[in-house]
Motif scaffolding. Structure first.
Motif, PDB file in Angstrom:
ATOM      1  N   ILE A  21       0.832  -1.207   0.000  1.00 45.95           N
ATOM      2  CA  ILE A  21       0.000   0.000   0.000  1.00 45.95           C
ATOM      3  C   ILE A  21       0.866   1.257   0.000  1.00 45.95           C
ATOM      4  CG2 ILE A  21      -1.766   1.282   1.261  1.00 45.95           C
ATOM      5  CD1 ILE A  21      -2.755  -1.290  -0.101  1.00 45.95           C
ATOM      6  N   ALA A  22       1.985   1.233   0.735  1.00 41.15           N
ATOM      7  CA  ALA A  22       2.887   2.396   0.742  1.00 41.15           C
ATOM      8  C   ALA A  22       3.433   2.648  -0.660  1.00 41.15           C
ATOM      9  CB  ALA A  22       4.030   2.161   1.733  1.00 41.15           C
ATOM     10  N   ILE A  23       3.866   1.589  -1.340  1.00 38.33           N
ATOM     11  CA  ILE A  23       4.374   1.725  -2.711  1.00 38.33           C
ATOM     12  C   ILE A  23       3.255   2.205  -3.632  1.00 38.33           C
ATOM     13  CG2 ILE A  23       5.264   0.422  -4.701  1.00 38.33           C
ATOM     14  CD1 ILE A  23       6.713  -1.394  -2.617  1.00 38.33           C
ATOM     15  N   ASN A  24       2.046   1.692  -3.413  1.00 42.59           N
ATOM     16  CA  ASN A  24       0.863   2.087  -4.174  1.00 42.59           C
ATOM     17  C   ASN A  24       0.706   3.610  -4.172  1.00 42.59           C
ATOM     18  OD1 ASN A  24      -2.073   2.817  -4.381  1.00 42.59           O
ATOM     19  ND2 ASN A  24      -2.383   0.615  -4.539  1.00 42.59           N
ATOM     20  N   TYR A  25       0.780   4.215  -2.985  1.00 40.59           N
ATOM     21  CA  TYR A  25       0.554   5.659  -2.879  1.00 40.59           C
ATOM     22  C   TYR A  25       1.752   6.476  -3.339  1.00 40.59           C
ATOM     23  CZ  TYR A  25      -4.106   5.747  -0.982  1.00 40.59           C
ATOM     24  OH  TYR A  25      -5.461   5.667  -0.858  1.00 40.59           O
ATOM     25  N   ILE A  26       2.958   5.939  -3.159  1.00 39.75           N
ATOM     26  CA  ILE A  26       4.130   6.635  -3.684  1.00 39.75           C
ATOM     27  C   ILE A  26       4.057   6.700  -5.205  1.00 39.75           C
ATOM     28  CG2 ILE A  26       6.642   6.498  -3.968  1.00 39.75           C
ATOM     29  CD1 ILE A  26       6.753   5.282  -1.132  1.00 39.75           C
ATOM     30  N   ASP A  27       3.662   5.592  -5.831  1.00 37.35           N
ATOM     31  CA  ASP A  27       3.575   5.548  -7.292  1.00 37.35           C
ATOM     32  C   ASP A  27       2.513   6.516  -7.821  1.00 37.35           C
ATOM     33  OD1 ASP A  27       5.441   3.599  -7.026  1.00 37.35           O
ATOM     34  OD2 ASP A  27       4.428   2.104  -8.236  1.00 37.35           O
ATOM     35  N   ARG A  28       1.416   6.689  -7.069  1.00 35.03           N
ATOM     36  CA  ARG A  28       0.371   7.615  -7.507  1.00 35.03           C
ATOM     37  C   ARG A  28       0.863   9.068  -7.547  1.00 35.03           C
ATOM     38  NH1 ARG A  28      -5.200   6.028  -4.268  1.00 35.03           N
ATOM     39  NH2 ARG A  28      -4.999   3.773  -4.426  1.00 35.03           N
ATOM     40  N   THR A  29       1.831   9.372  -6.678  1.00 36.65           N
ATOM     41  CA  THR A  29       2.224  10.752  -6.437  1.00 36.65           C
ATOM     42  C   THR A  29       3.266  11.271  -7.417  1.00 36.65           C
ATOM     43  OG1 THR A  29       1.816  10.287  -4.088  1.00 36.65           O
ATOM     44  CG2 THR A  29       2.957  12.324  -4.585  1.00 36.65           C
ATOM     45  N   VAL A  30       3.960  10.387  -8.119  1.00 35.01           N
ATOM     46  CA  VAL A  30       5.067  10.827  -8.970  1.00 35.01           C
ATOM     47  C   VAL A  30       4.605  11.818 -10.031  1.00 35.01           C
ATOM     48  CG1 VAL A  30       7.011  10.071 -10.385  1.00 35.01           C
ATOM     49  CG2 VAL A  30       6.121   8.555  -8.634  1.00 35.01           C
ATOM     50  N   LEU A  31       3.434  11.580 -10.622  1.00 41.08           N
ATOM     51  CA  LEU A  31       2.945  12.483 -11.675  1.00 41.08           C
ATOM     52  C   LEU A  31       2.696  13.883 -11.120  1.00 41.08           C
ATOM     53  CD1 LEU A  31       2.030  12.658 -14.675  1.00 41.08           C
ATOM     54  CD2 LEU A  31      -0.292  12.320 -13.836  1.00 41.08           C
ATOM     55  N   SER A  32       2.093  13.971  -9.935  1.00 39.28           N
ATOM     56  CA  SER A  32       1.825  15.280  -9.345  1.00 39.28           C
ATOM     57  C   SER A  32       3.113  16.046  -9.094  1.00 39.28           C
ATOM     58  CB  SER A  32       1.065  15.116  -8.019  1.00 39.28           C
ATOM     59  OG  SER A  32      -0.161  14.467  -8.229  1.00 39.28           O
ATOM     60  N   ALA A  33       4.121  15.345  -8.583  1.00 33.16           N
ATOM     61  CA  ALA A  33       5.393  16.002  -8.269  1.00 33.16           C
ATOM     62  C   ALA A  33       6.136  16.469  -9.517  1.00 33.16           C
ATOM     63  CB  ALA A  33       6.277  15.054  -7.467  1.00 33.16           C
ATOM     64  N   SER A  34       5.965  15.738 -10.608  1.00 27.04           N
ATOM     65  CA  SER A  34       6.691  16.076 -11.842  1.00 27.04           C
ATOM     66  C   SER A  34       5.813  16.797 -12.861  1.00 27.04           C
ATOM     67  CB  SER A  34       7.268  14.800 -12.470  1.00 27.04           C
ATOM     68  OG  SER A  34       6.255  13.840 -12.669  1.00 27.04           O
ATOM     69  N   ALA A  35       4.611  17.220 -12.441  1.00 24.61           N
ATOM     70  CA  ALA A  35       3.659  17.840 -13.377  1.00 24.61           C
ATOM     71  C   ALA A  35       4.225  19.066 -14.075  1.00 24.61           C
ATOM     72  CB  ALA A  35       2.368  18.198 -12.625  1.00 24.61           C
ATOM     73  N   THR A  36       4.957  19.894 -13.344  1.00 19.98           N
ATOM     74  CA  THR A  36       5.506  21.126 -13.936  1.00 19.98           C
ATOM     75  C   THR A  36       6.465  20.805 -15.070  1.00 19.98           C
ATOM     76  OG1 THR A  36       5.346  22.205 -11.782  1.00 19.98           O
ATOM     77  CG2 THR A  36       6.697  23.289 -13.432  1.00 19.98           C
ATOM     78  N   GLN A  37       7.362  19.848 -14.838  1.00 20.30           N
ATOM     79  CA  GLN A  37       8.346  19.473 -15.864  1.00 20.30           C
ATOM     80  C   GLN A  37       7.684  18.830 -17.075  1.00 20.30           C
ATOM     81  OE1 GLN A  37       8.591  18.934 -12.648  1.00 20.30           O
ATOM     82  NE2 GLN A  37      10.670  19.332 -11.887  1.00 20.30           N
ATOM     83  N   ILE A  38       6.703  17.958 -16.821  1.00 16.82           N
ATOM     84  CA  ILE A  38       6.027  17.276 -17.917  1.00 16.82           C
ATOM     85  C   ILE A  38       5.221  18.267 -18.758  1.00 16.82           C
ATOM     86  CG2 ILE A  38       4.232  15.569 -18.477  1.00 16.82           C
ATOM     87  CD1 ILE A  38       5.126  13.995 -16.008  1.00 16.82           C
ATOM     88  N   THR A  39       4.509  19.170 -18.080  1.00 13.78           N
ATOM     89  CA  THR A  39       3.715  20.181 -18.784  1.00 13.78           C
ATOM     90  C   THR A  39       4.596  21.030 -19.687  1.00 13.78           C
ATOM     91  OG1 THR A  39       2.115  20.289 -16.978  1.00 13.78           O
ATOM     92  CG2 THR A  39       2.190  22.163 -18.468  1.00 13.78           C
ATOM     93  N   LYS A  40       5.745  21.424 -19.164  1.00  7.81           N
ATOM     94  CA  LYS A  40       6.667  22.262 -19.931  1.00  7.81           C
ATOM     95  C   LYS A  40       7.272  21.503 -21.105  1.00  7.81           C
ATOM     96  CE  LYS A  40      10.730  25.230 -19.339  1.00  7.81           C
ATOM     97  NZ  LYS A  40      11.766  25.711 -18.368  1.00  7.81           N
ATOM     98  N   GLN A  41       7.687  20.262 -20.874  1.00 10.35           N
ATOM     99  CA  GLN A  41       8.367  19.492 -21.919  1.00 10.35           C
ATOM    100  C   GLN A  41       7.443  19.166 -23.086  1.00 10.35           C
ATOM    101  OE1 GLN A  41      10.928  16.435 -20.550  1.00 10.35           O
ATOM    102  NE2 GLN A  41      11.066  15.373 -22.519  1.00 10.35           N
ATOM    103  N   TYR A  42       6.170  18.856 -22.791  1.00  9.22           N
ATOM    104  CA  TYR A  42       5.261  18.432 -23.851  1.00  9.22           C
ATOM    105  C   TYR A  42       4.216  19.482 -24.204  1.00  9.22           C
ATOM    106  CZ  TYR A  42       7.374  13.872 -23.040  1.00  9.22           C
ATOM    107  OH  TYR A  42       8.266  12.840 -22.911  1.00  9.22           O
ATOM    108  N   GLY A  43       4.315  20.673 -23.619  1.00  8.97           N
ATOM    109  CA  GLY A  43       3.393  21.758 -23.952  1.00  8.97           C
ATOM    110  C   GLY A  43       1.947  21.441 -23.625  1.00  8.97           C
ATOM    111  N   LEU A  44       1.721  20.774 -22.497  1.00  8.77           N
ATOM    112  CA  LEU A  44       0.366  20.396 -22.108  1.00  8.77           C
ATOM    113  C   LEU A  44      -0.360  21.570 -21.458  1.00  8.77           C
ATOM    114  CD1 LEU A  44       1.055  16.890 -20.498  1.00  8.77           C
ATOM    115  CD2 LEU A  44       0.489  17.413 -22.876  1.00  8.77           C
ATOM    116  N   THR A  45      -1.667  21.606 -21.614  1.00  8.22           N
ATOM    117  CA  THR A  45      -2.485  22.616 -20.939  1.00  8.22           C
ATOM    118  C   THR A  45      -2.832  22.122 -19.535  1.00  8.22           C
ATOM    119  OG1 THR A  45      -4.582  21.665 -21.676  1.00  8.22           O
ATOM    120  CG2 THR A  45      -3.519  23.271 -23.152  1.00  8.22           C
TER     121      THR A  45
END
Length: 432
Positions: A21-45
């Motif tokens: 369960i701990a790994i489950n929630y850590i894996d869910r969070t990676v996208l939120s933490a890296s959202a700024t970089q991903i948005t910038k790299q791929y020009g997402l809205t």
């Protein structure tokens, strides 16, 4: 004399359940933490990023019941092992995404795997632990979600700064792959099959409980026939109310602390983690305490479950009190009480499937209540957003959340009946 000493393999199993369960929630969070970089790299809205963040829930919520059915039919060892392995591969592969569509597909894939975690753990609890330890185990494995939530953001942020967001997904994904190998090598479907479980521990596990029918996987009824029983409705409705409240802490709490309480980002980061840390401790303590109350014969199983559910939900209602205080520090303290109350109730919520499910259907019952509870997680942030937009304040939103908690208390007091195993021959409760 060595044979008289009880082995403790079941607690190693509980530790592996917690880690999943701990790994489950850590894996869910990676996208939120890296959202700024991903948005910038791929020009997402912002709208596209919002869809990516919600994509996980589409498959996660829809597959709770199928995952529970699969676990009960084919075994929790295969189901949980496949689930963790699958979602870990999806996490690791997210760094290979090349744009919105591929990232969305990987997020939906993540939800497919993670759907098997909680239903499987509930089924394992029913098979591996006596009734007098089930709330402890349920509180323990569910506390992994708070640990994952509390440590994920600083850990993942550090990894992104050190290695980049793509490599971070690969590193985090590898944790679950290692776990899967250990799980498949160590865990057995029943305590009887595990060589490390001695006769003393085996007798202790089966003391005061019905053995699941060894070697038989027949389900005594169709999953939808469970809807004829009022306890199933009470479990689903109550967990919806709890999860509606809980999701405020992992969606809107940072915004609330910054906009309504005037905190800077550093203050917010510390304050937002406090409710999760308090909740993790409270949940394990409540599970242990409720099992002590029941095992010592102080209260019946029904009275024990209801008592701790009501205590937890009364504490959870403090979210409404927090709306009126002028002190930011006092507001955070009240929110810590509220979140801890949520998890005290959750320690009983995750024990209930093992208490009431028909033979070989514990994971299905857990999947049913988790499906409904995640609807609370889906609509909660949306309703809160609309209320804040319409009123310009979080006060009505927090009061609405507290009002649902009151309904949850009424539900558990009056709709939840005697906590006992459902037998197909029992007279069903028709909701009509």
């Amino acid at each position: 004399m060595e044979n008289n000493k009880r082995s403790n393999v079941r607690w190693i199993v509980a530790g592996l359940m917690w880690a999943a369960i701990a790994i489950n929630y850590i894996d869910r969070t990676v996208l939120s933490a890296s959202a700024t970089q991903i948005t910038k790299q791929y020009g997402l809205t912002s709208a596209q990023m919002g869809i990516l963040m919600s994509g996980f829930f589409w498959s996660y919520a829809l597959l709770q019941i199928p995952a529970g059915w699969f676990a009960d039919k084919f075994g929790q060892k295969k189901t949980l092992g496949f689930a963790v392995g699958w979602w870990s591969v999806m996490t690791a592969a997210t760094g290979l995404g090349v744009g919105f569509k591929s990232l969305l597909g990987l997020r939906v894939g993540l939800g497919v795997g993670e759907a098997g975690a909680y239903p499987s753990n509930a089924g394992i609890t029913a098979k591996w632990f006596p009734k007098k330890e089930r709330a402890t185990v349920s509180g323990l494995f569910d506390s992994g979600s708070k640990f994952g939530g509390a440590v994920a953001m600083p850990l993942i942020t550090w990894l992104i700064v050190s290695y980049g967001w793509k490599m971070t997904f690969a590193i985090i994904g590898s944790l679950g792959i290692v776990w899967t190998v250990i799980w498949l090598l160590y865990f057995k479907e029943t305590p009887k099959e595990h060589k490390g479980v001695n006769e003393v521990e085996l007798n202790y596990i089966y003391e005061g409980m019905d053995k699941e029918e060894e070697g038989k996987k027949e389900l005594p009824m169709k999953w939808y026939e469970l809807l004829k029983y009022k306890n199933i409705w009470a479990m689903c409705i109550g967990f919806f109310m709890i999860n509606y409240n809980s999701y405020f802490f992992i969606t809107w709490l940072p915004t609330y602390l910054v906009k309504e309480r005037g905190m800077n980002l550093m203050q917010m980061g510390f304050a937002a983690s406090l409710p999760l840390i308090c909740a993790m401790i409270a949940e394990v303590a409540a599970g242990w305490a409720s099992d002590k109350v029941y095992s010592k014969g102080m209260l019946s199983l029904t009275a024990t479950r209801k008592l701790f559910l009501i205590i937890g939900l009364l504490m959870a209602s403090f979210i409404g009190v927090a709306a009126f205080t002028h002190s930011a520090a006092l507001a955070v303290a009240l929110l810590c009480i509220a979140k801890s109350g949520n998890t005290i109730a959750a320690s009983q919520v995750w024990a209930l499937p093992g208490d009431v499910a028909p033979k070989n259907m514990t994971s299905i019952v857990a999947g049913m209540q988790n499906t409904v509870s995640n609807m609370g997680g889906v609509v909660g942030p949306i309703i809160t957003g609309f209320i804040v937009t319409a009123t310009g304040s979080f006060v009505p939103a927090l009061l609405f959340s507290a009002g649902l908690i009151v309904l949850g208390i009424i539900n558990y007091v009056f709709l939840l009946g005697k906590v006992e195993r459902i037998e197909p021959k029992d007279q069903a409760y028709t909701v009509a």
